[in-house]
Write an enzyme that holds these catalytic residues in place. Structure first.
Site, PDB file in Angstrom:
ATOM      1  N   SER A 192       0.838  -1.199   0.000  1.00 22.57           N
ATOM      2  CA  SER A 192       0.000   0.000   0.000  1.00 22.57           C
ATOM      3  C   SER A 192       0.872   1.248   0.000  1.00 22.57           C
ATOM      4  O   SER A 192       2.032   1.221   0.426  1.00 22.57           O
ATOM      5  CB  SER A 192      -0.896   0.005   1.247  1.00 22.57           C
ATOM      6  OG  SER A 192      -1.549   1.251   1.421  1.00 22.57           O
ATOM      7  N   TYR A 205      -1.899  -0.928  10.578  1.00 20.30           N
ATOM      8  CA  TYR A 205      -2.057  -1.366   9.189  1.00 20.30           C
ATOM      9  C   TYR A 205      -0.857  -0.931   8.350  1.00 20.30           C
ATOM     10  O   TYR A 205      -0.278  -1.730   7.602  1.00 20.30           O
ATOM     11  CB  TYR A 205      -3.351  -0.777   8.626  1.00 20.30           C
ATOM     12  CG  TYR A 205      -3.583  -1.006   7.150  1.00 20.30           C
ATOM     13  CD1 TYR A 205      -4.135  -2.201   6.695  1.00 20.30           C
ATOM     14  CD2 TYR A 205      -3.295  -0.017   6.210  1.00 20.30           C
ATOM     15  CE1 TYR A 205      -4.373  -2.407   5.349  1.00 20.30           C
ATOM     16  CE2 TYR A 205      -3.528  -0.209   4.871  1.00 20.30           C
ATOM     17  CZ  TYR A 205      -4.066  -1.406   4.441  1.00 20.30           C
ATOM     18  OH  TYR A 205      -4.297  -1.598   3.091  1.00 20.30           O
TER      19      TYR A 205
END
Length: 297
Positions: A192, A205
């Site tokens: 990401s 995360y």
């Protein structure tokens, strides 16, 4: 813009819906149906050209979002797909099965929680029993939960779920699948933009996504002598059910990207197709950034 229009010129900043979006929140894991605007997985636009003809693939988190778009694209490129989903996502999974089967390929929906090593072992075992081998493993499933109040609000339970879903499962699946991936096969992990530009409210995360970059680069060097390529895709903001299910404010989601909007899942799938295909035969240990213009290292 659809895939059919790919040869024509169109401003990418206006090719898909832009915020502000209607305010919308859902319980985790989130559902495609209530989303406004509806996500585009490439249902009416993706056209295959045989890039993955006959490939046997395993995909985690294939019921919706990026996973559904990848399953659809792989199938239209000629691949059979076994994908995992949470048991409560059975309705979403049935739609992915329909899309894959409509493309004339085999679809196997495997309900499980990949936070458990034994479930990962069952996923690989089922794929080998059904397909005989695994040509492409796509580690896509992930968990996040926004905590605007900072690290003090991240419980051990949440931290454990994030790490086990995003890292442990990836490790186990790669370890278990590697002996069944022939030379010429590949592993593709989903990292990401958060790996490089972490949002404070997604601290745990983002931490796992940074680890995925390191894992991808290290595993690639380990497996290259066996003819197995390992790469990753780093999406920016993408309009999936995970967003209304895990973020408190969806109205301006994606506005922070230089393009001023989130990606649609259909815009991510071609990156996975390319990395899985013979066209990427000299590419390993790489991260393909698809961030909407956010510069990354």
């Amino acid at each position: 813009m659809t895939m059919n229009d790919a040869r024509s010129s169109q401003d990418p900043t206006t090719a898909h819906p832009r915020p502000d979006f209607p305010d919308q929140n859902q319980e985790h894991p989130g559902w495609t149906g209530p989303m406004d605007p509806p996500p585009d997985h490439g249902e009416d636009s993706y056209r295959g050209s045989g890039l993955l003809e006959g490939a046997k693939t395993v995909l985690t988190g294939g019921d919706s979002g990026i996973g559904r778009a990848v399953a659809l694209a792989f199938a239209r490129e000629g691949a059979d797909v076994l994908f995992t989903h949470l048991p409560e996502e059975a309705d979403e999974a049935r739609e992915t099965v329909r899309l894959v089967e409509d493309a004339g390929r085999t679809a196997i929906a495997f309900p499980c929680d990949i936070r458990e090593e034994e479930r990962c072992r069952e996923v690989v075992g089922r794929a080998v029993n059904e397909f005989g081998r695994i040509d492409v493993l796509v580690n896509n499933a992930a968990y996040q939960m926004s905590q605007p109040d900072g690290i003090g609000a991240i419980t051990t339970e949440q931290f454990d779920r994030v790490v086990r879903t995003n890292l442990y499962a990836m490790f186990w699946l790669c370890k278990l699948a590697a002996p069944h991936i022939p030379s010429g096969g590949s592993i593709i992990n989903t990292t990401s933009v958060q790996a490089y530009k972490p949002s404070p409210h997604l601290l745990d995360y983002a931490m796992t996504k940074g680890a995925i970059v390191t894992f991808t680069q290290g595993l690639a060097q380990m497996l290259v002598e066996k003819g197995i390529r390992v790469n990753a895709v780093a999406p920016g903001p993408v309009w999936t059910p995970l967003i209304p299910a895990t973020l408190p404010d969806t109205a301006e989601f994606g506005k922070q990207a230089p393009m001023g909007r989130p990606a649609q899942p259909a815009e991510m799938a071609p990156a996975y197709v390319f990395l899985a295909s013979r066209h990427a035969s000299f590419i390993t240990a790489e991260v393909m950034n698809a961030t909407g213009g956010t510069p990354l290292p």
